[in-house]
Design a protein around this motif. Sequence first.
Motif, PDB file in Angstrom:
ATOM      1  N   LYS A 160     -22.036  19.633 -11.397  1.00  0.00           N
ATOM      2  CA  LYS A 160     -23.476  19.642 -11.632  1.00  0.00           C
ATOM      3  C   LYS A 160     -23.924  18.512 -12.543  1.00  0.00           C
ATOM      4  CE  LYS A 160     -23.668  24.629 -10.857  1.00  0.00           C
ATOM      5  NZ  LYS A 160     -23.906  25.973 -11.414  1.00  0.00           N
ATOM      6  N   ASN A 161     -22.980  17.858 -13.181  1.00  0.00           N
ATOM      7  CA  ASN A 161     -23.275  16.717 -14.051  1.00  0.00           C
ATOM      8  C   ASN A 161     -23.530  15.488 -13.184  1.00  0.00           C
ATOM      9  OD1 ASN A 161     -23.246  14.567 -15.868  1.00  0.00           O
ATOM     10  ND2 ASN A 161     -21.682  15.511 -17.157  1.00  0.00           N
ATOM     11  N   SER A 162     -24.702  14.897 -13.313  1.00  0.00           N
ATOM     12  CA  SER A 162     -25.064  13.747 -12.467  1.00  0.00           C
ATOM     13  C   SER A 162     -24.217  12.516 -12.750  1.00  0.00           C
ATOM     14  CB  SER A 162     -26.547  13.405 -12.644  1.00  0.00           C
ATOM     15  OG  SER A 162     -26.832  13.085 -13.997  1.00  0.00           O
ATOM     16  N   SER A 163     -23.541  12.476 -13.898  1.00  0.00           N
ATOM     17  CA  SER A 163     -22.638  11.355 -14.171  1.00  0.00           C
ATOM     18  C   SER A 163     -21.312  11.526 -13.429  1.00  0.00           C
ATOM     19  CB  SER A 163     -22.367  11.239 -15.674  1.00  0.00           C
ATOM     20  OG  SER A 163     -21.677  12.373 -16.158  1.00  0.00           O
ATOM     21  N   VAL A 164     -21.066  12.724 -12.903  1.00  0.00           N
ATOM     22  CA  VAL A 164     -19.862  12.977 -12.105  1.00  0.00           C
ATOM     23  C   VAL A 164     -20.205  12.900 -10.623  1.00  0.00           C
ATOM     24  CG1 VAL A 164     -18.034  14.625 -11.570  1.00  0.00           C
ATOM     25  CG2 VAL A 164     -18.861  14.405 -13.920  1.00  0.00           C
ATOM     26  N   CYS A 165     -21.133  13.713 -10.180  1.00  0.00           N
ATOM     27  CA  CYS A 165     -21.654  13.665  -8.814  1.00  0.00           C
ATOM     28  C   CYS A 165     -23.085  13.144  -8.923  1.00  0.00           C
ATOM     29  CB  CYS A 165     -21.628  15.040  -8.167  1.00  0.00           C
ATOM     30  SG  CYS A 165     -19.997  15.834  -8.141  1.00  0.00           S
ATOM     31  N   SER A 166     -23.298  11.939  -8.489  1.00  0.00           N
ATOM     32  CA  SER A 166     -24.576  11.265  -8.723  1.00  0.00           C
ATOM     33  C   SER A 166     -25.749  12.091  -8.213  1.00  0.00           C
ATOM     34  CB  SER A 166     -24.580   9.896  -8.056  1.00  0.00           C
ATOM     35  OG  SER A 166     -24.711  10.020  -6.652  1.00  0.00           O
ATOM     36  N   TRP A 172     -28.784  14.120  -1.442  1.00  0.00           N
ATOM     37  CA  TRP A 172     -28.333  13.919  -0.060  1.00  0.00           C
ATOM     38  C   TRP A 172     -27.755  15.216   0.495  1.00  0.00           C
ATOM     39  CZ3 TRP A 172     -23.064  12.603   1.909  1.00  0.00           C
ATOM     40  CH2 TRP A 172     -23.076  12.071   3.202  1.00  0.00           C
ATOM     41  N   ILE A 173     -26.928  15.872  -0.299  1.00  0.00           N
ATOM     42  CA  ILE A 173     -26.353  17.148   0.105  1.00  0.00           C
ATOM     43  C   ILE A 173     -27.438  18.210   0.251  1.00  0.00           C
ATOM     44  CG2 ILE A 173     -24.854  19.047  -0.626  1.00  0.00           C
ATOM     45  CD1 ILE A 173     -23.279  16.690   0.344  1.00  0.00           C
ATOM     46  N   LEU A 174     -28.356  18.257  -0.699  1.00  0.00           N
ATOM     47  CA  LEU A 174     -29.437  19.245  -0.661  1.00  0.00           C
ATOM     48  C   LEU A 174     -30.295  19.068   0.584  1.00  0.00           C
ATOM     49  CD1 LEU A 174     -31.074  21.509  -1.950  1.00  0.00           C
ATOM     50  CD2 LEU A 174     -32.299  19.782  -3.286  1.00  0.00           C
ATOM     51  N   ILE A 337     -22.763   2.399  -2.333  1.00  0.00           N
ATOM     52  CA  ILE A 337     -23.939   1.700  -2.880  1.00  0.00           C
ATOM     53  C   ILE A 337     -25.149   2.625  -2.940  1.00  0.00           C
ATOM     54  CG2 ILE A 337     -25.468  -0.298  -2.699  1.00  0.00           C
ATOM     55  CD1 ILE A 337     -22.527  -0.971  -3.281  1.00  0.00           C
ATOM     56  N   ASP A 338     -25.484   3.215  -1.806  1.00  0.00           N
ATOM     57  CA  ASP A 338     -26.696   4.038  -1.743  1.00  0.00           C
ATOM     58  C   ASP A 338     -26.547   5.358  -2.504  1.00  0.00           C
ATOM     59  OD1 ASP A 338     -27.582   2.007  -0.138  1.00  0.00           O
ATOM     60  OD2 ASP A 338     -27.370   3.109   1.743  1.00  0.00           O
ATOM     61  N   LEU A 339     -25.376   5.986  -2.385  1.00  0.00           N
ATOM     62  CA  LEU A 339     -25.176   7.295  -3.019  1.00  0.00           C
ATOM     63  C   LEU A 339     -24.380   7.216  -4.316  1.00  0.00           C
ATOM     64  CD1 LEU A 339     -24.416   9.493   0.124  1.00  0.00           C
ATOM     65  CD2 LEU A 339     -26.604   9.080  -0.996  1.00  0.00           C
ATOM     66  N   GLU A 340     -23.897   6.025  -4.659  1.00  0.00           N
ATOM     67  CA  GLU A 340     -23.218   5.777  -5.939  1.00  0.00           C
ATOM     68  C   GLU A 340     -21.987   6.662  -6.143  1.00  0.00           C
ATOM     69  OE1 GLU A 340     -26.272   6.375  -8.839  1.00  0.00           O
ATOM     70  OE2 GLU A 340     -27.423   4.607  -8.231  1.00  0.00           O
ATOM     71  N   MET A 341     -21.197   6.793  -5.091  1.00  0.00           N
ATOM     72  CA  MET A 341     -19.977   7.586  -5.156  1.00  0.00           C
ATOM     73  C   MET A 341     -18.758   6.681  -5.089  1.00  0.00           C
ATOM     74  SD  MET A 341     -21.129  10.630  -5.519  1.00  0.00           S
ATOM     75  CE  MET A 341     -19.743  11.712  -5.163  1.00  0.00           C
ATOM     76  N   ASN A 342     -17.579   7.253  -5.379  1.00  0.00           N
ATOM     77  CA  ASN A 342     -16.342   6.475  -5.365  1.00  0.00           C
ATOM     78  C   ASN A 342     -15.193   7.352  -4.881  1.00  0.00           C
ATOM     79  OD1 ASN A 342     -15.014   7.796  -7.777  1.00  0.00           O
ATOM     80  ND2 ASN A 342     -16.865   7.001  -8.758  1.00  0.00           N
ATOM     81  N   PRO A 343     -14.019   6.748  -4.604  1.00  0.00           N
ATOM     82  CA  PRO A 343     -12.895   7.543  -4.072  1.00  0.00           C
ATOM     83  C   PRO A 343     -12.397   8.628  -5.022  1.00  0.00           C
ATOM     84  CG  PRO A 343     -12.548   5.205  -3.643  1.00  0.00           C
ATOM     85  CD  PRO A 343     -13.720   5.294  -4.561  1.00  0.00           C
ATOM     86  N   GLU A 344     -12.666   8.495  -6.317  1.00  0.00           N
ATOM     87  CA  GLU A 344     -12.169   9.475  -7.285  1.00  0.00           C
ATOM     88  C   GLU A 344     -13.007  10.758  -7.324  1.00  0.00           C
ATOM     89  OE1 GLU A 344     -12.293   6.171  -8.024  1.00  0.00           O
ATOM     90  OE2 GLU A 344     -10.116   6.002  -7.822  1.00  0.00           O
ATOM     91  N   ASN A 345     -14.295  10.656  -6.964  1.00  0.00           N
ATOM     92  CA  ASN A 345     -15.144  11.849  -7.128  1.00  0.00           C
ATOM     93  C   ASN A 345     -15.669  12.450  -5.830  1.00  0.00           C
ATOM     94  OD1 ASN A 345     -17.141  10.037  -6.344  1.00  0.00           O
ATOM     95  ND2 ASN A 345     -18.248  10.074  -8.287  1.00  0.00           N
ATOM     96  N   ILE A 346     -15.608  11.733  -4.723  1.00  0.00           N
ATOM     97  CA  ILE A 346     -16.330  12.197  -3.536  1.00  0.00           C
ATOM     98  C   ILE A 346     -15.747  13.491  -2.968  1.00  0.00           C
ATOM     99  CG2 ILE A 346     -15.016  10.691  -1.975  1.00  0.00           C
ATOM    100  CD1 ILE A 346     -17.676  10.487  -0.328  1.00  0.00           C
ATOM    101  N   PHE A 347     -14.418  13.624  -2.924  1.00  0.00           N
ATOM    102  CA  PHE A 347     -13.842  14.848  -2.364  1.00  0.00           C
ATOM    103  C   PHE A 347     -14.225  16.059  -3.210  1.00  0.00           C
ATOM    104  CE2 PHE A 347     -10.658  18.115  -1.780  1.00  0.00           C
ATOM    105  CZ  PHE A 347     -10.429  18.120  -0.414  1.00  0.00           C
ATOM    106  N   GLY A 348     -14.081  15.947  -4.528  1.00  0.00           N
ATOM    107  CA  GLY A 348     -14.419  17.062  -5.409  1.00  0.00           C
ATOM    108  C   GLY A 348     -15.886  17.426  -5.348  1.00  0.00           C
TER     109      GLY A 348
END
Length: 574
Positions: A160-166, A172-174, A337-348
Amino acid sequence: MLSYSLEFSYKHVKFTSTFDFFLSQNSSCLLSLTNTFNTILIHINETFSADEKFRFTYRWSNYNQDQLLLWLHWPPMRTCLNLYSNEINQRQNRSSESLFNFVRCSSVDTAIHSSSRELFIREQEAVSFWLDLQYDSSINRRSFDKSIIARRLVSFEIAKNSSVCSQKFQNWILNYQQWHENISFLISNRSITVEKQLERIVELDIRFLIYEKPSSGIADRIVHFITTFLIAILTNRLFIFDKDWPLFIDYMQSSLNYQSEFVIPWFSQLNFTKSLPLNIQNKLTTKKYSFSFDRHTKDYNYDKNFPERILIFNGHTGSVIHIIKSNSSIYRKLLTIDLEMNPENIFGCLYSSLFTYRLSAFIESFSLNLPNDQLGHSSQQILQTLLSPRFFPIGIQIRVSDETMIRTDRVSDEKMIINRFHSFFQCSQDLISTNERVLRKTNQLPIIFLLSDDLRVRQAALKHSQLSLEQLQSSENYSPWNTSRLNIVANANPVLHISHTNHQKLAFQLGIIDSFLFTLCEQRIISSKSGYGRFSVFASLKQRNIYPLVPGKQYFCHNQSVSLAAAAYEWSGI
């Protein structure tokens, strides 16, 4: 004898989908309300919208006053739980068990229509409340102030922390969840025929992606689950769960509607479409695809390469990280770029947005008592320990083989077992020595949470280095630091493989709980050729390097960690 009156347009009552069925915006309904004595059936032979308001009353034949009909509302509202908890805390004689009496917060005289996401969030809030109770229960036996030391967060709380999951990713998920809910409502109208529903699907150009579970273990099923979920969002397809995996639905809850029989009741009888007009038949194309090990190294254009309206994906591998990491992936820019995600956080982040644990299943799992003469710790003892920041947990996951869960007559020498997996324990000692200064400064006691599919491995390790009950309950470090001796906690439960047992529900329950506990560890040492430990690492959202090892080989963990992005390509991928 009971008589019922039905009043429309009552201000304070809305109809609900909390009773484990799915309502469309215009549907008729059958309610089954069960109490200790009997089952009450209420038939509403009219169509109504989700916003229609009802009031149900009953009257006993020997009583002249109407009573409101009550039923259980689950999960309980967090506001009510907080008030109830505060009231209990003011009593002198209280116990953590008394706080689980949620009847006051679960009995309601109103039924409120809730979306899948709303039920999902409420379930998470109830689980968080229960975890608070578990932490408070362990704190109350100690002398330090819980207000100073907050409990360790679990993955869905971290997400729920936006610094973890942008925030862009969360929006986008919502948006997809809302679209999924709206489309499900639109096409599951029970007042129209199946033929009309199929015509509507074609007219609206609705496409489906159906998850089919593999026959292998829990990790393979969930990794494939998350990959299919991501593809469904990327291609704007309606994601439908596998109806043949009831164990998952019993234990987990999703933010999406997973009851395919209400959304696509015709799916299991697709051959009947031959009786439909030809233009409809031609547009209801269906195909099943199976994926293997090349999935996490190969790029796909999921719109171009898979054009059928109804897709069925089966596989035991994952490709989430490859989709976001590959330089030639057509989805890389959107995700990074658009969703500001990376390989370390996207699966979680995907995992936490789709799955949550049912509180009822948690309470059942962690209430299992450990026999006094059995080596190891109860799940509740492990949970309370891992939630507490007084400890610094290092997770070790040792994968031996499926045979260890199928055959119980194999006996190995304890010394041989310890020698074979010595590198795992040596690696943990290296990590403790490396972080000793920081851990001493924060007054954290390092412990090892050991997972293994071979019960003998856990038993052998516990005989040498089991963390004692005194250490679990002590408010201070129980003994001086000794990096040559490990403090190990491990579950004494039997080990069952979900594909090789007649007790599949218990196997899934034990497996998913161990995985959840593993996500609470701060550092992880895993078997390199194992998806079970790896998917838990990614689901945890700790975003730290891991140490994948091979049994029987010598390792020193100094500067030998592997990034999550690299680890995601090992074995069956993530």
